[in-house]
Design a protein around this motif. Structure first.
Motif, PDB file in Angstrom:
ATOM      1  N   ILE A   1     -49.907  -7.498   5.935  1.00 58.99           N
ATOM      2  CA  ILE A   1     -49.551  -7.810   4.689  1.00 58.99           C
ATOM      3  C   ILE A   1     -48.823  -7.506   4.443  1.00 58.99           C
ATOM      4  O   ILE A   1     -48.392  -8.561   3.206  1.00 58.99           O
ATOM      5  CB  ILE A   1     -51.539  -7.097   4.261  1.00 58.99           C
ATOM      6  N   GLN A   2     -48.296  -6.747   4.139  1.00 66.83           N
ATOM      7  CA  GLN A   2     -47.213  -5.892   4.008  1.00 66.83           C
ATOM      8  C   GLN A   2     -46.235  -6.886   4.132  1.00 66.83           C
ATOM      9  O   GLN A   2     -45.354  -7.254   3.256  1.00 66.83           O
ATOM     10  CB  GLN A   2     -46.192  -4.841   3.018  1.00 66.83           C
ATOM     11  N   GLU A   3     -45.797  -7.613   4.898  1.00 71.55           N
ATOM     12  CA  GLU A   3     -44.856  -8.529   5.609  1.00 71.55           C
ATOM     13  C   GLU A   3     -44.925  -9.478   5.705  1.00 71.55           C
ATOM     14  O   GLU A   3     -43.901  -9.697   4.718  1.00 71.55           O
ATOM     15  CB  GLU A   3     -45.016  -8.006   7.774  1.00 71.55           C
ATOM     16  N   ALA A   4     -45.782  -9.510   5.428  1.00 71.48           N
ATOM     17  CA  ALA A   4     -46.164 -11.240   4.869  1.00 71.48           C
ATOM     18  C   ALA A   4     -45.558 -11.480   3.686  1.00 71.48           C
ATOM     19  O   ALA A   4     -45.180 -12.420   3.089  1.00 71.48           O
ATOM     20  CB  ALA A   4     -47.725 -11.165   5.454  1.00 71.48           C
ATOM     21  N   TYR A   5     -46.080 -10.044   2.492  1.00 77.63           N
ATOM     22  CA  TYR A   5     -45.667 -10.592   1.296  1.00 77.63           C
ATOM     23  C   TYR A   5     -44.281 -10.060   0.946  1.00 77.63           C
ATOM     24  O   TYR A   5     -43.521 -11.169   0.159  1.00 77.63           O
ATOM     25  CB  TYR A   5     -46.654  -9.030   0.679  1.00 77.63           C
ATOM     26  N   TRP A   6     -43.514  -9.459   1.923  1.00 77.84           N
ATOM     27  CA  TRP A   6     -41.996  -9.684   1.667  1.00 77.84           C
ATOM     28  C   TRP A   6     -41.423 -11.159   2.055  1.00 77.84           C
ATOM     29  O   TRP A   6     -40.749 -11.354   2.068  1.00 77.84           O
ATOM     30  CB  TRP A   6     -41.384  -8.185   2.674  1.00 77.84           C
ATOM     31  N   GLU A   7     -42.240 -11.377   3.191  1.00 79.55           N
ATOM     32  CA  GLU A   7     -41.615 -12.488   3.474  1.00 79.55           C
ATOM     33  C   GLU A   7     -41.826 -14.331   2.665  1.00 79.55           C
ATOM     34  O   GLU A   7     -40.688 -14.972   2.651  1.00 79.55           O
ATOM     35  CB  GLU A   7     -41.635 -13.218   5.133  1.00 79.55           C
ATOM     36  N   ALA A   8     -43.184 -13.273   1.897  1.00 80.98           N
ATOM     37  CA  ALA A   8     -42.963 -14.868   0.914  1.00 80.98           C
ATOM     38  C   ALA A   8     -42.201 -14.589   0.030  1.00 80.98           C
ATOM     39  O   ALA A   8     -41.774 -15.671  -0.616  1.00 80.98           O
ATOM     40  CB  ALA A   8     -44.317 -14.748   0.546  1.00 80.98           C
ATOM     41  N   LYS A   9     -42.168 -13.545  -0.951  1.00 80.83           N
ATOM     42  CA  LYS A   9     -41.115 -13.166  -1.824  1.00 80.83           C
ATOM     43  C   LYS A   9     -39.239 -13.651  -1.223  1.00 80.83           C
ATOM     44  O   LYS A   9     -38.426 -14.061  -1.665  1.00 80.83           O
ATOM     45  CB  LYS A   9     -41.181 -11.956  -2.494  1.00 80.83           C
TER      46      LYS A   9
ATOM     47  N   ASN B   1     -39.279 -17.283  -1.743  1.00 80.84           N
ATOM     48  CA  ASN B   1     -38.976 -17.839  -2.620  1.00 80.84           C
ATOM     49  C   ASN B   1     -38.330 -17.961  -3.243  1.00 80.84           C
ATOM     50  O   ASN B   1     -37.202 -18.839  -3.926  1.00 80.84           O
ATOM     51  CB  ASN B   1     -40.277 -17.046  -3.718  1.00 80.84           C
TER      52      ASN B   1
END
Length: 132
Positions: free
Chosen positions: A113-121, A124
């Motif tokens: 979940i953390q990795e997905a968050y940082w990738e999305a950030k 963006n």
């Protein structure tokens, strides 16, 4: 302790009735009762600020991380966003708090979940999408 319990304790510690509190905050008696008994929360940050000032407590005492997240989702995306944020929190809390999932799998899920968050950030930022 949830928001309603905190509010009730603050009110009772000052020997206020629900009607007294409703009047002081400019709310209906039903709204105060719903806060304390049904688990509803203020929809706007201004009400948290008003309660904080009335009882002279730090606003962070009233806001849990969860309620702050849901409130921000509601301000940004309306009722539907708040509902989805609440559902996400409830499902993640249930997943991490209990069930049969081994601890190592919970850790792996959290890392994903953390990795997905940082990738999305990063995505963006790459495409100039910015959210406040």
């Amino acid at each position: 302790m949830n928001f309603g319990s905190k509010l009730r304790k603050l009110r009772e510690d000052r020997n206020m009735t629900q009607a007294d509190l409703a009047k002081a905050l400019g709310l209906s008696l039903k709204a105060v009762s719903n806060y304390e008994l049904k688990g509803t929360r203020p929809r706007k940050m201004e009400m948290y600020e008003k309660i904080s000032q009335l009882f002279q407590v730090d606003i962070n005492y009233l806001l849990t991380d969860d309620s702050s997240f849901v409130l921000k989702a509601q301000e940004s995306y309306g009722y539907q966003g708040a509902r989805e944020a609440e559902e996400l929190l409830n499902s993640m809390t249930g997943l991490f708090a209990g069930g049969d999932l081994p601890e190592e799998d919970k850790d792996a899920l959290f890392e994903a979940i953390q990795e997905a968050y940082w990738e999305a950030k990063l995505e963006n930022k790459k495409y100039g999408k910015k959210r406040d």
